[in-house]
Design a protein around this motif. Structure first.
Motif, PDB file in Angstrom:
ATOM      1  N   ALA A 303       0.829  -1.210   0.000  1.00  0.00           N
ATOM      2  CA  ALA A 303       0.000   0.000   0.000  1.00  0.00           C
ATOM      3  C   ALA A 303       0.860   1.255   0.000  1.00  0.00           C
ATOM      4  N   ALA A 304       1.970   1.226   0.748  1.00  0.00           N
ATOM      5  CA  ALA A 304       2.861   2.380   0.794  1.00  0.00           C
ATOM      6  C   ALA A 304       3.547   2.598  -0.549  1.00  0.00           C
ATOM      7  N   LEU A 305       3.934   1.504  -1.210  1.00  0.00           N
ATOM      8  CA  LEU A 305       4.546   1.620  -2.530  1.00  0.00           C
ATOM      9  C   LEU A 305       3.559   2.170  -3.554  1.00  0.00           C
ATOM     10  N   ALA A 306       2.293   1.786  -3.418  1.00  0.00           N
ATOM     11  CA  ALA A 306       1.278   2.207  -4.385  1.00  0.00           C
ATOM     12  C   ALA A 306       0.816   3.637  -4.173  1.00  0.00           C
ATOM     13  N   ARG A 307       0.963   4.161  -2.970  1.00  0.00           N
ATOM     14  CA  ARG A 307       0.365   5.442  -2.623  1.00  0.00           C
ATOM     15  C   ARG A 307       0.732   6.576  -3.575  1.00  0.00           C
ATOM     16  N   PRO A 308       2.027   6.754  -3.958  1.00  0.00           N
ATOM     17  CA  PRO A 308       2.330   7.860  -4.879  1.00  0.00           C
ATOM     18  C   PRO A 308       1.566   7.762  -6.201  1.00  0.00           C
ATOM     19  N   ALA A 309       1.391   6.550  -6.714  1.00  0.00           N
ATOM     20  CA  ALA A 309       0.665   6.391  -7.980  1.00  0.00           C
ATOM     21  C   ALA A 309      -0.818   6.670  -7.798  1.00  0.00           C
ATOM     22  N   LEU A 310      -1.387   6.207  -6.711  1.00  0.00           N
ATOM     23  CA  LEU A 310      -2.800   6.462  -6.429  1.00  0.00           C
ATOM     24  C   LEU A 310      -3.035   7.960  -6.268  1.00  0.00           C
ATOM     25  N   ASP A 311      -2.147   8.612  -5.530  1.00  0.00           N
ATOM     26  CA  ASP A 311      -2.280  10.059  -5.335  1.00  0.00           C
ATOM     27  C   ASP A 311      -2.127  10.817  -6.645  1.00  0.00           C
ATOM     28  N   LEU A 312      -1.214  10.338  -7.513  1.00  0.00           N
ATOM     29  CA  LEU A 312      -1.027  10.994  -8.806  1.00  0.00           C
ATOM     30  C   LEU A 312      -2.308  10.934  -9.620  1.00  0.00           C
ATOM     31  N   ALA A 313      -2.906   9.752  -9.717  1.00  0.00           N
ATOM     32  CA  ALA A 313      -4.153   9.618 -10.470  1.00  0.00           C
ATOM     33  C   ALA A 313      -5.242  10.503  -9.885  1.00  0.00           C
ATOM     34  N   ASP A 314      -5.311  10.541  -8.558  1.00  0.00           N
ATOM     35  CA  ASP A 314      -6.332  11.362  -7.908  1.00  0.00           C
ATOM     36  C   ASP A 314      -6.122  12.839  -8.194  1.00  0.00           C
ATOM     37  N   ARG A 315      -4.895  13.301  -8.076  1.00  0.00           N
ATOM     38  CA  ARG A 315      -4.610  14.730  -8.294  1.00  0.00           C
ATOM     39  C   ARG A 315      -4.863  15.144  -9.737  1.00  0.00           C
ATOM     40  N   LEU A 316      -4.622  14.213 -10.665  1.00  0.00           N
ATOM     41  CA  LEU A 316      -4.842  14.517 -12.079  1.00  0.00           C
ATOM     42  C   LEU A 316      -6.309  14.381 -12.470  1.00  0.00           C
ATOM     43  N   GLY A 317      -7.103  13.810 -11.599  1.00  0.00           N
ATOM     44  CA  GLY A 317      -8.519  13.637 -11.889  1.00  0.00           C
ATOM     45  C   GLY A 317      -8.825  12.450 -12.769  1.00  0.00           C
ATOM     46  N   PHE A 318      -7.904  11.476 -12.842  1.00  0.00           N
ATOM     47  CA  PHE A 318      -8.131  10.279 -13.639  1.00  0.00           C
ATOM     48  C   PHE A 318      -8.654   9.162 -12.754  1.00  0.00           C
ATOM     49  N   SER A 362      -9.598  -3.775  -1.130  1.00  0.00           N
ATOM     50  CA  SER A 362     -10.699  -2.911  -0.689  1.00  0.00           C
ATOM     51  C   SER A 362     -10.210  -1.763   0.183  1.00  0.00           C
ATOM     52  N   SER A 363      -9.057  -1.957   0.851  1.00  0.00           N
ATOM     53  CA  SER A 363      -8.532  -0.901   1.732  1.00  0.00           C
ATOM     54  C   SER A 363      -7.973   0.284   0.970  1.00  0.00           C
ATOM     55  N   TRP A 364      -7.754   0.134  -0.349  1.00  0.00           N
ATOM     56  CA  TRP A 364      -7.222   1.233  -1.144  1.00  0.00           C
ATOM     57  C   TRP A 364      -8.337   2.191  -1.549  1.00  0.00           C
TER      58      TRP A 364
END
Length: 364
Positions: A303-318, A362-364
């Motif tokens: 989850a920690a490794l994935a967080r930057p990618a998840l945040d990137l998608a969220d910030r870009l609105g994708f 599901s926790s993501w």
């Protein structure tokens, strides 16, 4: 064997086919390196690079091995143009051939059947910045020499791509490494005296030179071409304008000058974020460097490794689903500085991340 067609239009890539390495590994045993790559990345293996072997095995030496009708030799200051191929140049050519042989034989021995394999090569600007003319100045300072090196590299890449496709029976993805390009554009590279800097190259010239190599890879049958720049502020618009299919970045450092590679969500400034969004929205894949290239303690949770990618998608609105079908997971950079154990772990974690993006917990 004919060069395979790009597999993606007929059948979407599976999660394990969306994870690969940047290129370099620790050690000097090319057979062991190939076994590690194919074992940990069976869906998308790459030709391993082993810079610990010395002259000819580093990024510049590897690219020089592809040059046609040009040769280099080693001086105390680094690589320099040679009048004809000598022992050092022949060594670089031999090391590359061994690495291709090792990948080919390992795929056959293990029964792996990857639809895509990857090879890496330093781009023309990094190459021309890293090789000297006989005068001691960088090739970069001579426009005619730059053009000659670019065409020579492109010609050698054509042969390399065709051979790799024939040997492996897989579609070949070419990764063009341009870590020095930001310095080339900024005019911040030093002259031999150390008291001055080399004149900057215009964006238009940089784009045109890169396009020659991108086009050569495509002409040879490459199913995709990706530009890799691990600088905190890579010239994404310029790289995208060369027509590449994807852009590879170190997400742990992106937009953070002096990024330390720590696994936390990077604070990406607006300009860099916009550039990333524009390229992703234009249909290019993002190759996201997410797994640390060296061990920094206990392995971080997925989850920690994935967080930057998840945040990137969220910030870009994708939609986060874009991470599953328009992204490839990689380590943050090459693994030459890692321990063999961490190199294996890092590659395995890229596959785990790609699978998790396709089927998020599901926790993501």
């Amino acid at each position: 064997m004919p060069v395979p067609e790009d597999p993606e239009p007929s059948e979407p890539l599976r999660p394990e086919e969306r994870a690969t390495g940047i290129g370099s590994l620790p050690g000097v045993d090319h057979h062991e390196a190939a076994r590690t790559v194919v074992g940990e990345l069976p869906g998308f293996p790459h030709v391993a690079e082993l810079p610990d072997r010395g002259v000819g095995a580093d990024m510049i030496g590897r690219a020089a091995a592809l040059l046609v009708d040009l040769a280099v030799e080693v001086w105390p200051s680094g690589y320099r143009v040679a009048g004809r191929p000598g022992a050092q140049h022949r060594r670089a050519v031999d090391l590359l051939a061994r690495d291709v042989d090792a990948l080919d034989s390992t795929i056959g021995e293990t029964g792996a059947a990857p639809r895509r394999v990857k090879t890496q090569v330093a781009g023309p600007w990094t190459l021309c910045a890293g090789v000297e003319l006989r005068s001691g100045n960088r090739v970069l300072t001579d426009r005619g020499a730059v053009a000659e090196f670019t065409e020579s590299l492109a010609e050698g890449l054509r042969g390399h791509v065709a051979e790799l496709a024939r040997r492996t029976g897989a579609g070949v993805v070419v990764q063009i490494d341009e870590p020095t390009l930001p310095a080339v554009l900024a005019g911040s590279l030093s002259t031999p005296s150390g008291y001055g800097t080399v004149r900057s190259v215009s964006g238009a010239d940089a784009r045109a030179g890169l396009a020659v190599v991108v086009d050569a890879a495509r002409e040879a049958g490459a199913v995709a071409v990706v530009a890799h720049c691990c600088h905190p502020t890579p010239p994404l618009a310029l790289l995208g304008a060369t027509g590449v299919d994807g852009l590879a970045v170190d997400l742990s450092a992106l937009g953070r000058p002096g990024g330390d590679g720590a696994q936390r969500s990077p604070t990406i400034d607006t300009a860099v974020l916009d550039a990333v969004g524009e390229q992703w929205d234009a249909g290019r894949e993002l190759w996201l460097g997410l797994v640390p290239s060296v061990a920094t303690g206990p392995g971080p949770e997925l989850a920690a490794l994935a967080r930057p990618a998840l945040d990137l998608a969220d910030r870009l609105g994708f939609d986060r689903a874009r991470l599953a079908d328009r992204a490839v997971v990689t380590p943050t950079c090459g693994l030459a500085g890692a321990t063999p154990a961490w190199a294996r772990t890092a590659m395995a974690r890229t596959v785990e991340l790609a699978e998790a993006f396709a089927d998020p917990p599901s926790s993501w």
